[in-house]
Write a protein that holds these residues in place. Structure first.
Motif, mmCIF file in Angstrom:
data_model
loop_
_atom_site.group_PDB
_atom_site.id
_atom_site.type_symbol
_atom_site.label_atom_id
_atom_site.label_comp_id
_atom_site.label_asym_id
_atom_site.label_seq_id
_atom_site.Cartn_x
_atom_site.Cartn_y
_atom_site.Cartn_z
ATOM 1 N N LEU A 161 -6.740 -33.633 -2.884
ATOM 2 C CA LEU A 161 -8.015 -33.483 -3.792
ATOM 3 C C LEU A 161 -9.326 -33.008 -3.094
ATOM 4 C CD1 LEU A 161 -7.253 -36.382 -5.984
ATOM 5 C CD2 LEU A 161 -7.248 -34.068 -6.742
ATOM 6 N N TRP A 162 -9.311 -33.665 -1.756
ATOM 7 C CA TRP A 162 -10.747 -33.612 -1.159
ATOM 8 C C TRP A 162 -10.820 -32.015 -0.381
ATOM 9 C CZ3 TRP A 162 -15.083 -35.995 -1.260
ATOM 10 C CH2 TRP A 162 -14.985 -37.193 -1.429
ATOM 11 N N SER A 163 -9.539 -31.534 -0.049
ATOM 12 C CA SER A 163 -9.647 -30.180 0.576
ATOM 13 C C SER A 163 -9.798 -29.361 -0.621
ATOM 14 C CB SER A 163 -8.166 -29.859 1.086
ATOM 15 O OG SER A 163 -7.226 -30.179 0.473
ATOM 16 N N ALA A 164 -9.296 -29.303 -1.858
ATOM 17 C CA ALA A 164 -9.616 -28.751 -2.928
ATOM 18 C C ALA A 164 -10.973 -28.420 -3.461
ATOM 19 C CB ALA A 164 -8.557 -28.999 -4.207
ATOM 20 N N LEU A 165 -11.715 -29.785 -3.206
ATOM 21 C CA LEU A 165 -13.093 -30.003 -3.524
ATOM 22 C C LEU A 165 -13.895 -28.985 -2.496
ATOM 23 C CD1 LEU A 165 -15.525 -31.180 -5.000
ATOM 24 C CD2 LEU A 165 -15.500 -32.977 -3.583
ATOM 25 N N ALA A 166 -13.522 -29.165 -1.417
ATOM 26 C CA ALA A 166 -14.181 -28.313 -0.122
ATOM 27 C C ALA A 166 -13.928 -26.894 -0.274
ATOM 28 C CB ALA A 166 -13.541 -28.951 1.343
ATOM 29 N N THR A 178 -13.516 -25.214 -3.123
ATOM 30 C CA THR A 178 -14.219 -24.811 -4.475
ATOM 31 C C THR A 178 -15.626 -24.768 -3.997
ATOM 32 O OG1 THR A 178 -12.792 -26.022 -5.753
ATOM 33 C CG2 THR A 178 -14.817 -25.519 -6.743
ATOM 34 N N LEU A 179 -16.304 -25.802 -3.376
ATOM 35 C CA LEU A 179 -17.847 -25.569 -2.957
ATOM 36 C C LEU A 179 -18.092 -24.404 -1.909
ATOM 37 C CD1 LEU A 179 -18.401 -29.410 -2.026
ATOM 38 C CD2 LEU A 179 -19.275 -27.996 -4.108
#
Length: 185
Positions: free
Chosen positions: A13-18, A20-21
């Motif tokens: 989840l954290w890597s997908a957020l990164a 995306t940003l």
């Protein structure tokens, strides 16, 4: 007793957020570059002088003679003409009028008489009549609606019962004050 999210799911989840940003920042930078390329600076006019078109700068004259003359439609002679919503007027002509008289009428100004408004035909159907305590009431139907009315009573805001006779009901069409007779059997 809340179940905790496993560590590997948090990492995903954290890597997908990164990702995306980072993608959002890259797209934003590209769109700014596109807008900067499309900016056009207006030409400055100094001292109240007007800009000359490319035809005037080259010394050319505009080909006005090739434009032709304007042509107007005959139906557009007066675009601000007053129009009326009143019905057309008719002229009463005597049946004994001869051809010469018709020509005279065409040449003279004809005095028009406006059509008088007329009440709509009665749409009531007679259903019956009752006499109670010396008072007469009739039962009328109009479409899906039924009415039991006596003398002086109104049917909606359009009609008033004036008289009830043995073979007729006299109604007044209120908007025009016209009396109408409904024959009954």
């Amino acid at each position: 007793m809340a179940s905790e999210t496993p560590f590997y799911q948090k990492v995903i989840l954290w890597s997908a957020l990164a990702v995306t940003l980072v993608a959002a920042l890259l797209v934003e930078d590209e769109s700014e570059e596109l807008w900067e390329e499309e900016v056009v600076q207006p030409a400055r006019v100094s001292g109240g002088q007007r800009q000359h078109s490319k035809h005037e700068q080259a010394g050319e004259l505009l080909p006005i003679d090739q434009l032709g003359k304007r042509q107007f439609s005959a139906t557009a002679h007066d675009i601000f003409a007053v129009t009326s919503w009143e019905p057309e007027q008719i002229v009463a002509i005597d049946a004994d009028t001869h051809e010469q008289d018709f020509q005279a009428i065409e040449q003279e100004e004809i005095a028009w008489q406006p059509l008088l408004p007329a009440a709509p035909p009665l749409q009531f159907e007679y259903l019956g009549k009752v006499i109670s305590q010396g008072r007469v009431r009739v039962f009328l139907a109009q479409g899906d609606e039924n009415y039991a009315v006596g003398v002086g009573e109104r049917i909606r805001t359009e009609y008033r019962v004036e008289r009830i006779l043995n073979n007729a009901v006299e109604l007044t069409y209120l908007p025009l004050g016209v009396r109408q007779i409904l024959t009954i059997e």
